[in-house]
Write a protein that holds these residues in place. Structure first.
Motif, PDB file in Angstrom:
ATOM      1  N   PRO A   1      11.866  61.746  48.295  1.00  0.00           N
ATOM      2  CA  PRO A   1      11.543  60.962  47.092  1.00  0.00           C
ATOM      3  C   PRO A   1      12.492  59.789  46.832  1.00  0.00           C
ATOM      4  N   GLU A   2      13.785  59.991  47.050  1.00  0.00           N
ATOM      5  CA  GLU A   2      14.746  58.897  46.838  1.00  0.00           C
ATOM      6  C   GLU A   2      14.473  57.733  47.782  1.00  0.00           C
ATOM      7  N   GLN A   3      14.188  58.038  49.046  1.00  0.00           N
ATOM      8  CA  GLN A   3      13.887  56.993  50.029  1.00  0.00           C
ATOM      9  C   GLN A   3      12.568  56.295  49.712  1.00  0.00           C
ATOM     10  N   LEU A   4      11.592  57.027  49.185  1.00  0.00           N
ATOM     11  CA  LEU A   4      10.313  56.410  48.820  1.00  0.00           C
ATOM     12  C   LEU A   4      10.489  55.455  47.643  1.00  0.00           C
ATOM     13  N   ARG A   5      11.363  55.799  46.702  1.00  0.00           N
ATOM     14  CA  ARG A   5      11.675  54.853  45.612  1.00  0.00           C
ATOM     15  C   ARG A   5      12.383  53.630  46.174  1.00  0.00           C
ATOM     16  N   SER A   6      13.258  53.839  47.153  1.00  0.00           N
ATOM     17  CA  SER A   6      13.937  52.708  47.805  1.00  0.00           C
ATOM     18  C   SER A   6      12.942  51.816  48.527  1.00  0.00           C
ATOM     19  N   LEU A   7      11.942  52.438  49.158  1.00  0.00           N
ATOM     20  CA  LEU A   7      10.886  51.668  49.818  1.00  0.00           C
ATOM     21  C   LEU A   7      10.157  50.789  48.806  1.00  0.00           C
ATOM     22  N   ALA A   8       9.755  51.377  47.682  1.00  0.00           N
ATOM     23  CA  ALA A   8       9.054  50.607  46.646  1.00  0.00           C
ATOM     24  C   ALA A   8       9.927  49.462  46.138  1.00  0.00           C
TER      25      ALA A   8
ATOM     26  N   ALA B   1      -1.491  62.460  60.008  1.00  0.00           N
ATOM     27  CA  ALA B   1      -1.657  63.698  59.254  1.00  0.00           C
ATOM     28  C   ALA B   1      -1.606  63.375  57.759  1.00  0.00           C
ATOM     29  N   GLN B   2      -1.325  64.355  56.956  1.00  0.00           N
ATOM     30  CA  GLN B   2      -1.300  64.196  55.505  1.00  0.00           C
ATOM     31  C   GLN B   2      -0.010  63.556  55.014  1.00  0.00           C
ATOM     32  N   TYR B   3       0.868  63.113  55.898  1.00  0.00           N
ATOM     33  CA  TYR B   3       2.170  62.579  55.499  1.00  0.00           C
ATOM     34  C   TYR B   3       2.073  61.303  54.673  1.00  0.00           C
ATOM     35  N   TRP B   4       0.939  60.644  54.683  1.00  0.00           N
ATOM     36  CA  TRP B   4       0.759  59.419  53.911  1.00  0.00           C
ATOM     37  C   TRP B   4       0.675  59.683  52.412  1.00  0.00           C
ATOM     38  N   LYS B   5       0.291  60.885  52.011  1.00  0.00           N
ATOM     39  CA  LYS B   5       0.037  61.162  50.593  1.00  0.00           C
ATOM     40  C   LYS B   5       1.243  60.929  49.688  1.00  0.00           C
ATOM     41  N   PRO B   6       2.447  61.439  49.993  1.00  0.00           N
ATOM     42  CA  PRO B   6       3.582  61.158  49.111  1.00  0.00           C
ATOM     43  C   PRO B   6       3.973  59.679  49.110  1.00  0.00           C
ATOM     44  N   VAL B   7       3.772  59.006  50.237  1.00  0.00           N
ATOM     45  CA  VAL B   7       4.080  57.571  50.303  1.00  0.00           C
ATOM     46  C   VAL B   7       3.131  56.820  49.372  1.00  0.00           C
ATOM     47  N   TRP B   8       1.847  57.120  49.468  1.00  0.00           N
ATOM     48  CA  TRP B   8       0.838  56.489  48.615  1.00  0.00           C
ATOM     49  C   TRP B   8       1.166  56.725  47.137  1.00  0.00           C
ATOM     50  N   GLU B   9       1.467  57.983  46.794  1.00  0.00           N
ATOM     51  CA  GLU B   9       1.776  58.321  45.398  1.00  0.00           C
ATOM     52  C   GLU B   9       3.005  57.564  44.896  1.00  0.00           C
ATOM     53  N   ALA B  10       4.038  57.457  45.722  1.00  0.00           N
ATOM     54  CA  ALA B  10       5.250  56.732  45.313  1.00  0.00           C
ATOM     55  C   ALA B  10       4.961  55.246  45.122  1.00  0.00           C
ATOM     56  N   LEU B  11       4.185  54.654  46.022  1.00  0.00           N
ATOM     57  CA  LEU B  11       3.872  53.232  45.885  1.00  0.00           C
ATOM     58  C   LEU B  11       2.972  52.981  44.676  1.00  0.00           C
ATOM     59  N   GLU B  12       2.045  53.881  44.406  1.00  0.00           N
ATOM     60  CA  GLU B  12       1.209  53.736  43.206  1.00  0.00           C
ATOM     61  C   GLU B  12       2.042  53.863  41.931  1.00  0.00           C
ATOM     62  N   ARG B  13       3.057  54.650  41.987  1.00  0.00           N
ATOM     63  CA  ARG B  13       3.880  54.887  40.793  1.00  0.00           C
ATOM     64  C   ARG B  13       4.936  53.802  40.573  1.00  0.00           C
TER      65      ARG B  13
ATOM     66  N   TRP C   1       5.565  50.782  42.716  1.00  0.00           N
ATOM     67  CA  TRP C   1       5.367  49.424  43.237  1.00  0.00           C
ATOM     68  C   TRP C   1       4.113  48.766  42.682  1.00  0.00           C
ATOM     69  N   LYS C   2       2.985  49.430  42.775  1.00  0.00           N
ATOM     70  CA  LYS C   2       1.685  48.853  42.422  1.00  0.00           C
ATOM     71  C   LYS C   2       1.598  48.333  40.988  1.00  0.00           C
ATOM     72  N   PRO C   3       2.002  49.092  39.972  1.00  0.00           N
ATOM     73  CA  PRO C   3       1.848  48.585  38.599  1.00  0.00           C
ATOM     74  C   PRO C   3       2.629  47.297  38.350  1.00  0.00           C
ATOM     75  N   ILE C   4       3.798  47.185  38.958  1.00  0.00           N
ATOM     76  CA  ILE C   4       4.608  45.979  38.773  1.00  0.00           C
ATOM     77  C   ILE C   4       3.943  44.788  39.451  1.00  0.00           C
ATOM     78  N   ARG C   5       3.386  45.002  40.658  1.00  0.00           N
ATOM     79  CA  ARG C   5       2.726  43.910  41.382  1.00  0.00           C
ATOM     80  C   ARG C   5       1.492  43.425  40.633  1.00  0.00           C
TER      81      ARG C   5
END
Length: 130
Positions: free
Chosen positions: A39-46, A63-75, A77-81
């Motif tokens: 989670p910390e790295q995904l926030r860093s990615l965003a 595989a399903q590994y994209w799901k947490p990445v998608w959720e982190a970016l939606e939370r 990165w996306k709203p700010i953009r």
């Protein structure tokens, strides 16, 4: 200002992330960075995508590994953009590419080239990569 897009090759424990401008005819200058999948790295990615002024992101995962990445970016990165002043129509857009359709040559892992291929495919420029 150039339109910036990101390609993300998602694996279980790491992400190969590439950012490029797409308004330059036929020329891609890629910026590459690796991130972990916690989670910390995904926030860093965003945060890094915001810093790089990325407006659109395309990712692939086998595989399903994209799901947490998608959720982190939606939370994070996306709203700010989407809400920033002067946002373009596609600002904050996330895409999920089917892994089979982005398959590179067989052999050793090619994480950054796979992420670059995602950008080329998303922008419609499928010129051979080096």
């Amino acid at each position: 200002m150039c339109y910036r897009i990101s390609g993300i090759d998602v694996h279980k424990k790491m992400l190969a992330v590439v950012v490029s401008d797409v308004e330059v005819d036929g020329e891609f200058r890629f910026e590459r960075r690796m991130f972990g999948s916690n989670p910390e790295q995904l926030r860093s990615l965003a945060a890094w995508l915001l810093e790089q002024e990325v407006e659109e992101a395309v990712m692939e995962s086998t595989a399903q590994y994209w799901k947490p990445v998608w959720e982190a970016l939606e939370r994070y990165w996306k709203p700010i953009r989407e809400k920033r002043e002067g946002a373009r129509r596609k600002s904050g857009t996330l895409h999920l590419a089917q892994a089979q359709s982005n398959r590179g040559r067989q052999g050793r892992k090619r994480d950054f080239p796979d992420a670059e291929r995602l950008i080329r495919r998303q922008t419609g420029n499928l010129a051979p990569s080096t």
